[in-house]
Design an enzyme around this catalytic site. Structure first.
Site, PDB file in Angstrom:
ATOM      1  CD  GLU A   1     -27.998 -28.254  -4.707  1.00 43.27           C
ATOM      2  OE1 GLU A   1     -27.680 -27.328  -3.944  1.00 43.27           O
ATOM      3  OE2 GLU A   1     -28.076 -28.114  -5.947  1.00 43.27           O
TER       4      GLU A   1
ATOM      5  CD  GLU B   1     -27.819 -19.244   0.686  1.00 41.54           C
ATOM      6  OE1 GLU B   1     -27.438 -19.850  -0.335  1.00 41.54           O
ATOM      7  OE2 GLU B   1     -27.037 -18.709   1.495  1.00 41.54           O
ATOM      8  CD  GLU B   2     -34.732 -20.046  -4.002  1.00 37.74           C
ATOM      9  OE1 GLU B   2     -34.099 -20.804  -4.750  1.00 37.74           O
ATOM     10  OE2 GLU B   2     -35.937 -20.226  -3.708  1.00 37.74           O
TER      11      GLU B   2
ATOM     12  CG  ASP C   1     -35.816 -18.805   1.838  1.00 38.69           C
ATOM     13  OD1 ASP C   1     -35.021 -18.007   1.326  1.00 38.69           O
ATOM     14  OD2 ASP C   1     -36.373 -19.705   1.192  1.00 38.69           O
TER      15      ASP C   1
ATOM     16  CD1 TRP D   1     -25.767 -15.406   0.235  1.00 40.64           C
ATOM     17  CD2 TRP D   1     -24.953 -15.555  -1.836  1.00 40.64           C
ATOM     18  NE1 TRP D   1     -25.793 -16.735  -0.126  1.00 40.64           N
ATOM     19  CE2 TRP D   1     -25.290 -16.855  -1.391  1.00 40.64           C
ATOM     20  CE3 TRP D   1     -24.420 -15.398  -3.121  1.00 40.64           C
ATOM     21  CZ2 TRP D   1     -25.135 -17.988  -2.193  1.00 40.64           C
ATOM     22  CZ3 TRP D   1     -24.257 -16.524  -3.912  1.00 40.64           C
ATOM     23  CH2 TRP D   1     -24.608 -17.795  -3.444  1.00 40.64           C
TER      24      TRP D   1
END
Length: 526
Positions: A490, A246-247, A243, A171
């Site tokens: 989403e 999550e990238e 960030d 992750w």
């Protein structure tokens, strides 16, 4: 022992009785579907729809929280206090609890709790907030791939399984916004709880199990929730992290903004608990962090950049979210608040990009107004995605789509700007904000540069009115793309407008509720 707590600039004197944190009986909330099945009028006004959707959104948000939530109640593996990101377990799998998402959602519940602290509903919310507090203590102590509580590094872990165990897969870690957001949420809950329970306190020493000591205790190494998070933020704010999407590993506007708020408010909380050394340390770091935050303004690009030294454009919904989530309470002077020139021109640039990017935003202009701006230049409500370079489609990588939470947050920025102008009674134009306000007005009734307009001026009234009107346009986009029962996923498809990505995303409902709240405040103040 009598303690004196200074919350939001007001000195409140009270004594404290030992209070163990325990979970009261589980409340029963109405089924989310029970409300949404009510037949809506075929031609429902925006006001009526918002009122109905607020009930739907709140119930669907609560459905994703244990205790009480219908989407988690039957699963015995879900720990009390868990806020799931979505009930979706595959395609995509969001059956986790993110520290960031949970804190943002719980902060929305603190708003509701604060409004009517003695109501039966707030008593039910207190059950959830107590369970959330208990679980965060446990998660902080759970060793994970980011580290442990002993050296604070483990607090940067972004997500956990729903049973509270560590997620050990690959992750983007660490993510340093989570501890700041959790501290902000629990500091707000601490203040709200104190205000709503004035009869609980009597003279006596705090014990290890007391309510306040669980949240904050003046000791090192830090073991209380807020204290541990503030220690993490104060020592790690100048370290890179991933960030909120999550990238990208780097230094991010959103992360820095919420960290700044946490340290400023944390300094006052520390002083209230007579942790004077920590108060000074948090205050000192907040000064450095404020200077750092100002570096995200990119004069050359003419907007705030979400990540420093990035190859991306820097246009990002995270800039709007950072401004909203870092908006201080009480005496602190806001840095890049929603109504700041830098945030408003960043919003304009993002919206203009998104209008061209997504087919569903390619609406025909109602007609060009003589002397006004062309359709492409006007500020109008559209579906807003995360950032121009986005390739996440809700299931894998192909191309980006509009997000409900981003579209609602654009509306909230405009509503909060309208409220601020109504309260201040004046608007000053300058070379930075002139393009935004003329794009907002979009007609020949433009404003002039380096001019101050006061509440009695027609131009000022037009600006406040248009801020609310365009904010409504963004919520009309949300209204268009929720399903027949008021559910939000989403994302919604850039071509068809249909729901896509994780179903019933908790954050989507939280963002809508915050926008609706800001809309009410703007109307009351105008």
């Amino acid at each position: 022992m009598e303690l004196r707590f200074l919350f939001v600039g007001i000195l409140c004197s009270f004594s404290i009785q030992s209070r163990a944190i325990s979970i009261p009986p589980v409340p029963r909330f109405p089924s989310a579907s029970a409300l949404s099945h009510a037949q809506a009028p075929l031609r429902e006004s925006l006001d009526d729809w918002i009122a109905r959707e607020e009930s739907i959104a709140l119930n669907r948000l609560l459905a994703n929280i244990k205790p009480g939530g219908v989407n988690v109640q039957s699963d015995q593996n879900v720990a009390d206090g868990t806020v799931i990101a979505s009930p979706s377990k595959e395609d995509p799998d969001y059956w986790y609890q993110w520290v960031r998402d949970a804190a943002i959602t719980t902060n929305t519940l603190v708003d509701l709790y604060t409004e009517h602290p003695t109501s039966e509903f707030s008593a039910s919310l207190e059950t959830i907030l107590t369970a959330y507090t208990n679980l965060q203590t446990r998660l902080q102590r759970t060793a994970n791939p980011s580290g442990t509580l002993d050296d604070l590094s483990g607090l940067g872990e972004p997500k956990f399984h729903v049973d509270g165990s560590a997620f050990r897969g690959d992750w983007g870690r660490p993510q340093s916004d989570g501890p700041a957001l959790r501290a902000i949420t629990l500091m707000r809950y601490l203040r709200a709880f104190n205000a709503s329970h004035p009869t609980l306190w009597s003279s006596g020493e705090l014990t290890a199990n007391s309510f306040y000591e669980t949240l904050y205790k003046a000791e090192l190494p830090a073991r209380s929730i807020i204290k541990a998070d503030l220690e993490y933020v104060s020592h790690f704010w100048n370290h890179s992290s991933f960030d909120l999407w999550e990238e990208v590993d780097g230094m991010h506007f959103y992360t820095a903004m919420v960290q700044l708020r946490a340290l400023r408010e944390g300094s006052r909380i520390a002083r209230a608990f007579r942790d004077d050394g920590a108060a000074a340390w948090y205050g000192e770091q907040s000064v450095y962090l404020e200077r750092f935050v100002r570096r995200f303004w990119n004069k050359g690009k003419g907007h705030l950049a979400e990540t420093l030294w990035s190859r991306r454009s820097g246009l990002d919904c995270a800039v709007l979210l950072g401004s909203l989530h870092a908006l201080p309470e009480g005496e602190d002077e806001a840095v890049f608040p929603p109504w700041s020139d830098e945030v408003l021109v960043s919003l304009l640039a993002l919206v203009r990009d998104m209008r061209r990017r997504f087919a569903i935003n390619d609406r025909h202009a109602e007609g060009e107004k003589e002397g006004g701006l062309g359709h492409e230049d006007r500020l109008e409500g559209v579906g807003v995605g995360r950032y121009p370079e986005d390739v996440y489609d809700g299931y894998g990588t192909s191309t980006g789509h509009p997000w409900f939470l981003c579209t609602s947050s654009a509306a909230e920025v405009l509503y909060r700007t309208a409220s601020h102008l109504s309260l201040s009674g004046s608007l000053h134009t300058n070379p930075i904000n002139l393009e935004f306000y003329n794009a907002l007005l979009s007609t020949s009734a433009s404003v002039l540069v380096n001019t101050t307009y006061i509440a009695e001026n027609e131009a000022f009234k037009a600006v406040v009115e248009r801020l609310q009107h365009v904010g409504d346009e963004f919520l009309k986009v949300v209204k268009t793309h929720v399903d027949a029962e008021g559910s939000m996923s989403e994302q919604f498809d850039r071509e068809t407008g249909y729901l896509r990505g994780a179903r019933d995303l908790t954050w989507s409902y939280s963002a809508f509720l915050q926008a609706a709240r800001a809309r009410k405040e703007a109307k009351e103040r105008s």
